[in-house]
Design a protein around this motif. Structure first.
Motif, short mmCIF file in Angstrom:
data_model
loop_
_atom_site.label_atom_id
_atom_site.label_comp_id
_atom_site.label_asym_id
_atom_site.label_seq_id
_atom_site.Cartn_x
_atom_site.Cartn_y
_atom_site.Cartn_z
N UNK A 49 0.81 -1.09 -0.13
CA UNK A 49 -0.02 0.02 -0.08
C UNK A 49 0.76 1.17 -0.07
N UNK A 50 2.02 1.10 0.38
CA UNK A 50 3.10 2.33 0.18
C UNK A 50 3.79 2.55 1.29
N UNK A 51 3.32 1.93 2.69
CA UNK A 51 3.89 2.61 3.76
C UNK A 51 5.21 1.98 3.86
N UNK A 52 6.19 2.68 4.53
CA UNK A 52 7.72 2.51 4.53
C UNK A 52 8.24 1.36 5.58
N UNK A 53 7.18 1.53 6.75
CA UNK A 53 7.36 0.66 7.85
C UNK A 53 6.07 0.25 8.50
N UNK A 54 6.01 -0.99 8.66
CA UNK A 54 4.84 -1.56 9.32
C UNK A 54 5.29 -2.76 10.54
N UNK A 55 5.15 -2.36 11.76
CA UNK A 55 5.35 -3.27 12.95
C UNK A 55 4.19 -3.34 13.81
N UNK A 56 4.51 -4.16 14.82
CA UNK A 56 3.26 -4.61 15.48
C UNK A 56 3.63 -4.62 17.16
N UNK A 57 2.50 -4.25 17.90
CA UNK A 57 2.80 -4.22 19.39
C UNK A 57 1.42 -4.56 20.11
N UNK A 58 1.24 -4.65 21.33
CA UNK A 58 0.21 -5.03 21.98
C UNK A 58 -0.54 -3.73 22.31
N UNK A 59 -1.71 -4.32 22.73
CA UNK A 59 -2.69 -2.82 23.12
C UNK A 59 -2.65 -2.43 24.55
N UNK A 60 -1.76 -2.88 25.29
CA UNK A 60 -1.32 -2.55 26.66
C UNK A 60 -1.21 -1.16 26.79
N UNK A 61 -1.66 -0.64 27.81
CA UNK A 61 -1.36 0.99 28.21
C UNK A 61 -0.07 1.42 28.02
N UNK A 62 0.28 2.47 27.24
CA UNK A 62 1.58 3.04 27.30
C UNK A 62 2.23 3.39 28.75
N UNK A 63 3.51 3.12 28.71
CA UNK A 63 4.15 3.16 30.10
C UNK A 63 4.23 4.88 30.20
N UNK A 64 4.27 5.73 29.30
CA UNK A 64 4.21 7.01 29.67
C UNK A 64 3.00 7.67 29.93
N UNK A 65 1.78 6.97 29.96
CA UNK A 65 0.56 7.53 30.34
C UNK A 65 0.45 8.36 31.29
N UNK A 66 0.91 8.06 32.64
CA UNK A 66 0.67 8.71 33.54
C UNK A 66 1.41 10.08 33.54
N UNK A 67 2.53 10.25 32.91
CA UNK A 67 3.19 11.34 32.46
C UNK A 67 2.35 12.57 31.66
N UNK A 68 1.29 12.19 30.94
CA UNK A 68 0.45 13.01 30.28
C UNK A 68 -0.30 13.73 31.17
N UNK A 69 -0.81 12.90 32.15
CA UNK A 69 -1.68 13.93 33.05
C UNK A 69 -1.11 14.99 33.70
N UNK A 139 -4.55 10.74 1.91
CA UNK A 139 -3.84 9.59 1.42
C UNK A 139 -3.42 8.52 2.32
N UNK A 140 -2.83 8.90 3.51
CA UNK A 140 -2.53 7.78 4.35
C UNK A 140 -3.89 7.24 5.05
N UNK A 141 -4.86 7.99 5.15
CA UNK A 141 -5.92 7.36 5.56
C UNK A 141 -6.81 6.46 4.64
N UNK A 142 -6.65 6.74 3.41
CA UNK A 142 -7.12 5.72 2.40
C UNK A 142 -6.72 4.29 2.42
N UNK A 143 -5.19 4.58 2.92
CA UNK A 143 -4.43 3.34 2.79
C UNK A 143 -4.85 2.49 4.27
N UNK A 144 -4.80 3.20 5.18
CA UNK A 144 -5.18 2.62 6.39
C UNK A 144 -6.44 2.09 6.35
N UNK A 145 -7.34 2.58 5.82
CA UNK A 145 -8.84 1.93 5.56
C UNK A 145 -8.63 0.59 4.89
N UNK A 146 -7.93 0.68 3.87
CA UNK A 146 -7.54 -0.75 3.02
C UNK A 146 -6.64 -1.44 3.99
N UNK A 147 -6.02 -1.36 4.75
CA UNK A 147 -5.04 -2.09 5.67
C UNK A 147 -6.13 -2.71 6.73
#
Length: 380
Positions: A49-69, A139-147
């Motif tokens: 689809x044209x993306x230069x990178x594609x990698x995977x991670x879990x849906x666990x909460x980000x470690x930096x979440x508390x620092x956002x607050x 144009x990224x949205x179109x490709x993400x929808x397809x992915x």
């Protein structure tokens, strides 16, 4: 321009935590027995689809979440009130898509071909590199929808997905780090060993549990070039950005007057700023991405400031309506142009500024008057 950059605990403790979670399985939900093969099919489809990178991670909460607050409590998000809404969703992808198990993280490089010169001289305005193209959300949205559709097609029955391209409540830079796309640098942007730090990010959340990739760890070392390059001192400490001082915030997100004390530092930047990105030594590996070659508009890199100030609103829409620059809006863009003219313009721009000083838009008129005073200070 995404502003999901928040203060963090420093690079190594976070990186070590991520490596430990992946190695121990603490952050990994049970995966499909054929998950590794499926993951590679999805990765291949993303590259098709044209993306230069594609990698995977879990849906666990980000470690930096508390620092956002804390970052929000300190008011460092400025007037970007949307960042403060639904914080609980920003800190847990599973609240964005109930049942989410995996995030498919994609990236597009907007690095420039060899020989590209950063910035420009004279009475011209400079636009951030990512904005010198048709709007990536489209144009990224179109490709993400397809992915996302592909993931649902090949996934187990009932597989659900949700995709975003820097538009949803996702701390995507940390998640991209956890997926191994790159590491968050001291300027709070993502840096790839393969692509430098010229990256646009997107993600597909899915309920399908797929094996994660190995996370990246910080490789900034002792380098502080990005902090030293920031014209306004917005990188207040390593890995900490005060958006209220950032030129990208001031020229894009801020809707009112630009603080007078910060205007001289803006120079001739009329939409965004690349200074902290441009000096990163990892850019020696930067390459132009395939999609940016297709959608790029390099003529937007530097433009005559006086002509831009004289644009009427239909002209603004014709020139910038399909680009990220439209986000600044007509009034905000002309405000930016006035500031740039005050900083770098010559005597030939005075008539245009004098007309703008009488503009019906009080925001434009005030900044034009400031620019005229600035010209006098510069002896012009």
């Amino acid at each position: 321009m995404p502003f999901d950059s928040i203060p963090g605990p420093g690079p190594e403790p976070l990186a070590q935590r991520l490596r430990t979670e992946v190695q121990s399985g603490a952050a990994v939900l049970p995966v499909d027995p054929e998950g590794h093969a499926a993951r590679e099919r999805i990765r291949s489809r993303a590259l098709e689809l044209g993306f230069d990178e594609c990698r995977f991670t879990t849906a666990d909460p980000p470690a930096r979440g508390p620092f956002l607050e804390r970052w929000l409590a300190e008011g460092r998000h400025g007037r970007m009130q949307w960042l403060a809404r639904r914080v609980e969703r920003r800190t847990d992808p599973r609240k964005v898509l109930p049942g989410a198990s995996t995030l498919v993280m994609v990236a597009v490089s907007y690095g420039q071909p060899e020989g590209f010169e950063h910035g420009a001289q004279g009475s011209v305005g400079v636009v951030a590199r990512y904005a010198r193209a048709l709007d990536y959300h489209d144009w990224m949205g179109e490709r993400l929808r397809a992915l996302a559709a592909f993931v649902e097609e090949i996934g187990p029955a009932g597989t659900r997905t949700l995709w975003y391209v820097d538009t949803g409540p996702i701390l995507e830079r940390e998640l991209a780090e956890r997926a191994g796309v790159g590491f968050v640098g001291k300027h709070t942007n993502l840096i790839s060993r393969r692509w430098g730090n010229w990256l646009l990010l997107g993600e597909v959340l899915t309920t399908w549990a797929l094996p994660p990739d190995q996370p990246e760890h910080n490789r900034c070392g002792r380098c502080t070039r990005c902090m030293e390059a920031c014209p306004t001192g917005a990188i207040v400490a390593p890995f900490q950005l005060d958006a209220r001082l950032c030129i990208s915030y001031l020229t894009i997100e801020l809707r009112g007057p630009i603080p007078v004390e910060l205007r001289p530092a803006i120079g001739n930047r009329i939409f965004g700023c690349d200074d902290c990105l441009a000096v990163c030594p990892w850019n020696r590996f930067a390459r132009e991405g395939r999609l940016m070659r297709q959608y790029g508009r390099p003529e937007l890199g530097s433009m005559d400031l006086t002509s831009l100030l004289e644009l009427d609103e239909p002209g603004f829409r014709r020139l910038f309506g399909q680009t990220p620059i439209a986000r600044a809006r007509y009034s905000g863009f002309r405000r930016n142009v006035c500031v740039a003219l005050g900083n770098v313009g010559g005597p030939e721009c005075r008539p245009a500024l004098e007309r703008a000083a009488q503009d019906a838009d009080p925001l434009v008129a005030e900044h034009a008057r400031w620019a005229l005073a600035r010209l006098r200070e510069r002896g012009l």
